[in-house]
Design a protein around this motif. Structure first.
Motif, PDB file in Angstrom:
ATOM      1  N   TRP A 275      32.378  26.560  34.693  1.00 54.55           N
ATOM      2  CA  TRP A 275      33.635  27.017  34.092  1.00 54.55           C
ATOM      3  C   TRP A 275      33.444  27.553  32.668  1.00 54.55           C
ATOM      4  O   TRP A 275      33.798  28.682  32.381  1.00 54.55           O
ATOM      5  CB  TRP A 275      34.662  25.898  34.110  1.00 54.55           C
ATOM      6  N   ASP A 276      32.861  26.726  31.797  1.00 54.87           N
ATOM      7  CA  ASP A 276      32.744  27.133  30.392  1.00 54.87           C
ATOM      8  C   ASP A 276      31.946  28.421  30.232  1.00 54.87           C
ATOM      9  O   ASP A 276      30.798  28.511  30.656  1.00 54.87           O
ATOM     10  CB  ASP A 276      32.083  26.012  29.574  1.00 54.87           C
ATOM     11  N   GLY A 277      32.578  29.395  29.597  1.00 51.26           N
ATOM     12  CA  GLY A 277      31.891  30.642  29.320  1.00 51.26           C
ATOM     13  C   GLY A 277      31.823  31.615  30.476  1.00 51.26           C
ATOM     14  O   GLY A 277      31.224  32.681  30.360  1.00 51.26           O
ATOM     15  N   THR A 278      32.430  31.271  31.608  1.00 49.68           N
ATOM     16  CA  THR A 278      32.362  32.161  32.764  1.00 49.68           C
ATOM     17  C   THR A 278      33.382  33.289  32.670  1.00 49.68           C
ATOM     18  O   THR A 278      34.340  33.228  31.887  1.00 49.68           O
ATOM     19  CB  THR A 278      32.640  31.393  34.064  1.00 49.68           C
ATOM     20  N   ASP A 279      33.158  34.294  33.507  1.00 55.53           N
ATOM     21  CA  ASP A 279      34.134  35.379  33.591  1.00 55.53           C
ATOM     22  C   ASP A 279      35.505  34.848  34.005  1.00 55.53           C
ATOM     23  O   ASP A 279      36.535  35.346  33.559  1.00 55.53           O
ATOM     24  CB  ASP A 279      33.675  36.432  34.614  1.00 55.53           C
ATOM     25  N   ARG A 280      35.506  33.861  34.858  1.00 62.58           N
ATOM     26  CA  ARG A 280      36.795  33.321  35.304  1.00 62.58           C
ATOM     27  C   ARG A 280      37.589  32.747  34.147  1.00 62.58           C
ATOM     28  O   ARG A 280      38.794  32.933  34.043  1.00 62.58           O
ATOM     29  CB  ARG A 280      36.585  32.245  36.363  1.00 62.58           C
ATOM     30  N   GLN A 281      36.876  32.023  33.270  1.00 69.92           N
ATOM     31  CA  GLN A 281      37.575  31.470  32.116  1.00 69.92           C
ATOM     32  C   GLN A 281      38.080  32.594  31.216  1.00 69.92           C
ATOM     33  O   GLN A 281      39.220  32.553  30.724  1.00 69.92           O
ATOM     34  CB  GLN A 281      36.650  30.546  31.320  1.00 69.92           C
ATOM     35  N   CYS A 282      37.233  33.603  31.026  1.00 74.41           N
ATOM     36  CA  CYS A 282      37.604  34.754  30.203  1.00 74.41           C
ATOM     37  C   CYS A 282      38.829  35.466  30.791  1.00 74.41           C
ATOM     38  O   CYS A 282      39.791  35.767  30.078  1.00 74.41           O
ATOM     39  CB  CYS A 282      36.411  35.704  30.108  1.00 74.41           C
ATOM     40  N   ARG A 283      38.795  35.724  32.071  1.00 77.06           N
ATOM     41  CA  ARG A 283      39.925  36.380  32.744  1.00 77.06           C
ATOM     42  C   ARG A 283      41.198  35.554  32.589  1.00 77.06           C
ATOM     43  O   ARG A 283      42.293  36.109  32.373  1.00 77.06           O
ATOM     44  CB  ARG A 283      39.610  36.573  34.233  1.00 77.06           C
ATOM     45  N   GLY A 284      41.052  34.253  32.709  1.00 69.83           N
ATOM     46  CA  GLY A 284      42.214  33.380  32.568  1.00 69.83           C
ATOM     47  C   GLY A 284      42.847  33.486  31.192  1.00 69.83           C
ATOM     48  O   GLY A 284      44.072  33.547  31.053  1.00 69.83           O
TER      49      GLY A 284
END
Length: 290
Positions: free
Chosen positions: A229-238
């Motif tokens: 989770w931390d630093g992933t594109d998913r977190q960024c997109r969120g």
DNA sequence: CACACGTGGTC
DNA sequence: TGACCAAGTGT
């Protein structure tokens, strides 16, 4: 022949312990059921409850939703997660309005053709909203049958042919009982036969459970990798989507820049969100919900 | 078929 | 405290 020694205790247990959920009430429309199923994909019931209620209040029919810009659906989706589901639900509403006279189809094949509706959801809607006999195979059902019949703690990462056939054999013959069986096994998995810390003392089929009889052997299949989770594109997109949801209208690039540090990743995710249809690039350095 | 895709609660 | 988990789908 379906196994009545499994059916009766599970159906009796469900009759006594089923939660009173809005989409299960007799007056719930097929649309309500469809909306609930999209929202419940990978998302806990407690978080879906308020969003589902507001959604049905605002858009009581597929046509009502189809008449609105898709960005309204994305905003109303709130923090349920996986906002592409909001896109798909809106697209499904459009398809239902255009191809099915505004009525949620009762046929598995027609349901499957809708955006965001896969094998599980098509079977679930046909079963729960229309009382049809289907193999409804979600993670709960897979876990319950995997334990009771298969003797394993957790199901494999993907559904096997043997697993599907086993589940099919257990579906009661008549439509009405099959539909109740489907929701009852799911409920048992959600409330009693849980992934962690199952409450076997409360299980109506504990005395028939192969996993229990074998002494609760630990999972021995392929490792199920935890989602980073931390630093992933998913977190960024969120983070990016949260800025747009919380704004009243279009936002400037500077607001998005503040939401995520690493520039290269931010730009990449921004482009991906636009490509996904979750955002639109309305002007130089200005973004908005679609 | 493996991987990407959000979010927040729990033990 | 951090890993795991929650009614999957699309590619």
């Amino acid at each position: 022949m379906p196994d009545s020694t499994l059916h009766e205790p599970v159906l009796d247990w469900y009759d006594e312990h089923a939660r009173d959920l809005p989409w299960r009430r007799p007056e719930a429309s097929p649309w309500s059921v469809l909306v609930s199923e999209l929202m419940l994909q990978q998302t806990p019931v407690v978080r879906v409850l308020p969003v589902h209620a507001a959604w049905l209040e605002r858009w009581p029919t597929p046509a009502a939703l189809a008449a609105e810009p898709v960005g309204e659906a994305v905003r109303a989706w709130g923090r349920l997660g996986y906002p592409r589901r909001a896109l798909r639900l809106h697209a499904a509403a459009v398809a239902i309005t255009e191809r099915h006279d505004g009525l949620v189809p009762d046929d598995h094949g027609a349901l499957l053709a809708l955006p965001g509706v896969g094998d599980y959801t098509a079977a679930a809607v046909a079963s729960f909203a229309f009382g049809r006999r289907h193999v409804v195979l979600d993670t709960n059902v897979r876990r319950v049958l995997g334990r009771v019949v298969g003797g394993a703690e957790h199901p494999r990462p993907s559904v096997t042919k043997a697993e599907r056939e086993e589940a099919a054999l257990l579906v009661p013959d008549d439509d009405a009982t099959a539909a109740t069986w489907a929701v009852a096994v799911m409920e048992l998995g959600a409330l009693v036969c849980t992934a962690a810390g199952p409450r076997c003392e409360e299980c109506p089929v504990a005395d028939q459970c192969a996993w229990r009889a074998a002494g609760y052997p630990a999972y021995d299949g392929p490792a199920r990798r935890a989602q980073a989770w931390d630093g992933t594109d998913r977190q960024c997109r969120g983070r990016l989507m949260a800025v747009l949801r919380d704004a009243d209208g279009p936002v400037r690039r500077s607001a998005l820049d503040a939401a995520w540090g690493p520039e290269a990743q931010r730009l990449r995710c921004l482009a991906a969100l636009v490509a996904d249809g979750l955002l639109v690039h309305v002007a130089e350095d200005v973004y908005a919900l679609p």
